[in-house]
Design a protein around this motif. Sequence first.
Motif, mmCIF file in Angstrom:
data_model
loop_
_atom_site.group_PDB
_atom_site.id
_atom_site.type_symbol
_atom_site.label_atom_id
_atom_site.label_comp_id
_atom_site.label_asym_id
_atom_site.label_seq_id
_atom_site.Cartn_x
_atom_site.Cartn_y
_atom_site.Cartn_z
ATOM 1 N N GLN A 63 -1.258 1.303 -83.087
ATOM 2 C CA GLN A 63 -0.688 2.767 -82.519
ATOM 3 C C GLN A 63 0.695 1.818 -81.813
ATOM 4 O OE1 GLN A 63 -2.335 4.855 -82.271
ATOM 5 N NE2 GLN A 63 0.184 5.413 -81.744
ATOM 6 N N ALA B 60 -2.787 15.323 -84.922
ATOM 7 C CA ALA B 60 -2.408 13.988 -85.104
ATOM 8 C C ALA B 60 -3.770 13.153 -86.163
ATOM 9 C CB ALA B 60 -2.501 13.388 -83.834
ATOM 10 N N LEU B 61 -2.831 13.033 -87.397
ATOM 11 C CA LEU B 61 -3.605 12.161 -87.724
ATOM 12 C C LEU B 61 -4.071 10.953 -88.035
ATOM 13 C CD1 LEU B 61 -0.690 13.260 -91.374
ATOM 14 C CD2 LEU B 61 -3.300 15.138 -90.370
ATOM 15 N N SER B 62 -4.954 10.448 -88.167
ATOM 16 C CA SER B 62 -5.506 9.279 -88.225
ATOM 17 C C SER B 62 -5.367 8.180 -89.715
ATOM 18 C CB SER B 62 -6.614 8.788 -87.784
ATOM 19 O OG SER B 62 -7.023 7.903 -87.670
ATOM 20 N N ALA C 128 -4.414 4.772 -86.601
ATOM 21 C CA ALA C 128 -3.070 4.836 -85.572
ATOM 22 C C ALA C 128 -3.323 6.260 -85.507
ATOM 23 C CB ALA C 128 -1.376 4.384 -86.161
ATOM 24 N N ARG C 129 -2.918 6.706 -84.706
ATOM 25 C CA ARG C 129 -3.488 8.623 -84.422
ATOM 26 C C ARG C 129 -1.211 8.673 -84.784
ATOM 27 N NH1 ARG C 129 -7.451 11.234 -82.954
ATOM 28 N NH2 ARG C 129 -6.173 13.023 -82.224
ATOM 29 N N ILE C 130 -1.228 10.440 -85.437
ATOM 30 C CA ILE C 130 0.442 10.173 -85.985
ATOM 31 C C ILE C 130 0.178 11.864 -85.983
ATOM 32 C CG2 ILE C 130 0.771 9.261 -88.056
ATOM 33 C CD1 ILE C 130 3.191 8.719 -87.638
ATOM 34 N N THR C 131 1.423 12.389 -85.578
ATOM 35 C CA THR C 131 1.768 13.882 -85.431
ATOM 36 C C THR C 131 1.399 13.434 -87.002
ATOM 37 O OG1 THR C 131 3.600 14.059 -84.799
ATOM 38 C CG2 THR C 131 1.416 14.797 -83.204
#
Lengths: 316, 296
Positions: free
Chosen positions: B3, B138-140, B144-147
Motif C-alpha cells: 500500500q 477504491a480498486l484492489s 493495494a487499494r487505489i482509486t
Amino acid sequence: MDILSYLVFFSAVSGIYAIATLGLNLQWGFTGIMNVGVVGFFGVGAYATAFLTGPNYADAFGGFGLSPLLGYLGAMIASGLVALVVGLLTIRLRHDFLAIGTFGAAVCLQLLAMNLKPITRGFDGLHSLPRPFAGLAGSPTVANTWFLVMVVCIIVAVVWALERMVRSPWGRVLRAIREDEDASAALGKNAFAFRLQTFVMGSMLMGLSGALYASFTGFVSPQDLLPILTFQVYVMLIVGGSGNNYGAVLGAVLIWALWTMTETFLGAVLPSGLKQQVSAIRVVLVGLILVLMLLYRPQGLVPERQNVSREARLHG
Amino acid sequence: VIQVLADGVVAASFIVLGVVGLSMIYNILNFPSFAQGDHIATGAYFALGIVALAGTAGSIAGLGFGWPLIGALVFATILNGMLALLIDRSIYRQLRLRNASRISLIMASFGVALMLRNLIVLFAGHDPQFYAFSIQPALSIGGARITQNDLLSVIVTTVMVVALHLFLTRTTLGKSMRAVSENPALARVNGIDVDRVIRWTWLIGAGLAAIAGVLLGLSVQVNPSMGFELLLPMFAAMIVGGVTSVYGAVLGALLIGIAEAVTVQYLAPEYRQAVAFLVVIVVLLARPQGILGEKA
C-alpha cells in the motif's frame, strides 16, 4: 494626530524590514549568497524572542519573562546558530542549489512552527508578548514612537558597522568572492569561511528583525513565516540597490510604503467583499515591480558604489 | 508495505509530470524555475474554467469525469504552454538578451511564481475547488487499494514518460533539445535553431505541468497553492536524479514519492514536505552529482 500615529507605526515596521534587508544585502549584495530562506531566520528570531520574553504559557515552551533587550540578543544568537547549521550544510553548494537548499530550510522551519504544538502552540501562535516601552506612557503612540527611535538607532548602528566592515580588507574579499570565487581562492582566500561568516551574520540581522517584529506586534504565529516575506525583502533590496546599505534601507521604506498604500487605496476603491483580491493585486504589483527592475534597472535606485583606487580613477 | 509503495507511486506521478519541465528548463535555459509549481496550478485552473464553461465534467464508464474534462485537459495543456511562452517572451527572453545573471533569472521566476498564484486568487479565489463530485470506489490491485483517478494518474504519467522518451530519442527536435542542453554554443554552431528549442521547452514543460495539475486536481483538489506545494518535492527529485538527466529526475520523483508515502504512513504526516528537503541535503552531501548524474 491620527496621521502621525499611523506614520510612526508605518516607519517602525519599515525600519524592522530594513534590518532584514541589510542582512540580506550582506549575504547577497556583497557576497553573492542567494539565501531564499530569509523568512526562516526571521522566524527563528521571532520565536526565540517570544520564548525568552513571553509570559508563561501553560501549553507552550518559554515564559522566561526576560527583558526585551535580552530577547533580541537571544534571538540573534538563536538565528545565528540555525544559520551556522544550515550554512555548514548548504554554503558549499552552487548558487542555484544553495537557493533551493535555503528555501527548503525555511519551509522546514515553518513546518516546525506549525507542528511542534507543545512548544509553539501551532497556528494559535504565541501572544501577549511584552511590548517594550508599553509601561512608559499611557498612549500606544508614545510607546510606538519610542520603539521607532530604538529601531532607528539600531539601523544607524547596523549601517555604520556594515559600512566599516565592507570597506575593510575583509569586505573586499567578500566582493572578490562574489565576482570570482575561483580567483579569490587562488589568492589564498578561504571562500567557504568568508561565505559562512556573512551567511551567519546576515541571518543574525534577519533574526533581529524577526525579534523586533514579534515584540512590536506582541504576537507571532506560523502565519508570519510565509515565503512571501522572503520575496518582499528581496524586492526591497533589488529596488533599493543591492550592494548598497543606504539603498537597502531606502528600498525597505519604499516597498513597505507601496505595500501598505496599495492596501489602503484598493481597500477604499474596491467593495469591501474583495479583501482577497486586494491582497492578490498587491502581490502581483510588487512582482511586476521586481521584474521591471530586473529588466530596466538591475543596479537598483541607489547603485553599489564602485571602489576603485585613486590611480585607476585618474586614468579612467 | 505494498500500500505504501502504491501511495508513493501515485504521489510520484504528479511530481514526475512537473519535474520533467523543471529539469528541461534547468538544462536548456540554465536556471531552476521557482515558478514551475505555479505553472501546474495555472494548468489546473485553465481546465477548471473550461469545465465550468461546459457546465459539467461529464461521466464515462463509471469514472468521475468524461469528455468535457478530457477536452478541457487538452485545451489547458495548450493554453498553459502558450502562457509559459508569453512569460518567456516578455520576461525571461528579455533578461537573456540583456545577458542577465542566473541569479536574476531565479529572482524573476520567483516573481513570476507569486504573480501567477495571486492572479489565480484574483480570478478564482482562495477556496479549494473540484472538477466533479463523485465518490471514487477504491480498486484492489495486488493487495493495494487505489482509486480509479489515482490509477489513471499513474497510467497517464507512464504514457507521457514513454512518449517523452521517444520524442527525445527519435525526433529531430528532441535530439536538438538534448544537444542544446549538452552544449548550447556547439548546438548553435551546428545550425540548431536555439530559439525554437527554447520555445518547445516551455511548451512541453508547461504542457506536462498542466496535465499534472489536472490529475492532481482530480485526485485531491484544485487550489491556488497546489503547485507551489509540489515545488520542493520537484526540486528534490531533480537534484536526487542528477540535474543533467530527465530520466534521473523521473527516478528521483519515484524516490521522493515513496519517501513521502513512508513518512505519511509510519512517521509524521505533517512533516511530509520536510522529507523532500532532507533527501536533497543527504544526496547533495553524499553524492552531489545525483543518482544518474555524471561528474562535472
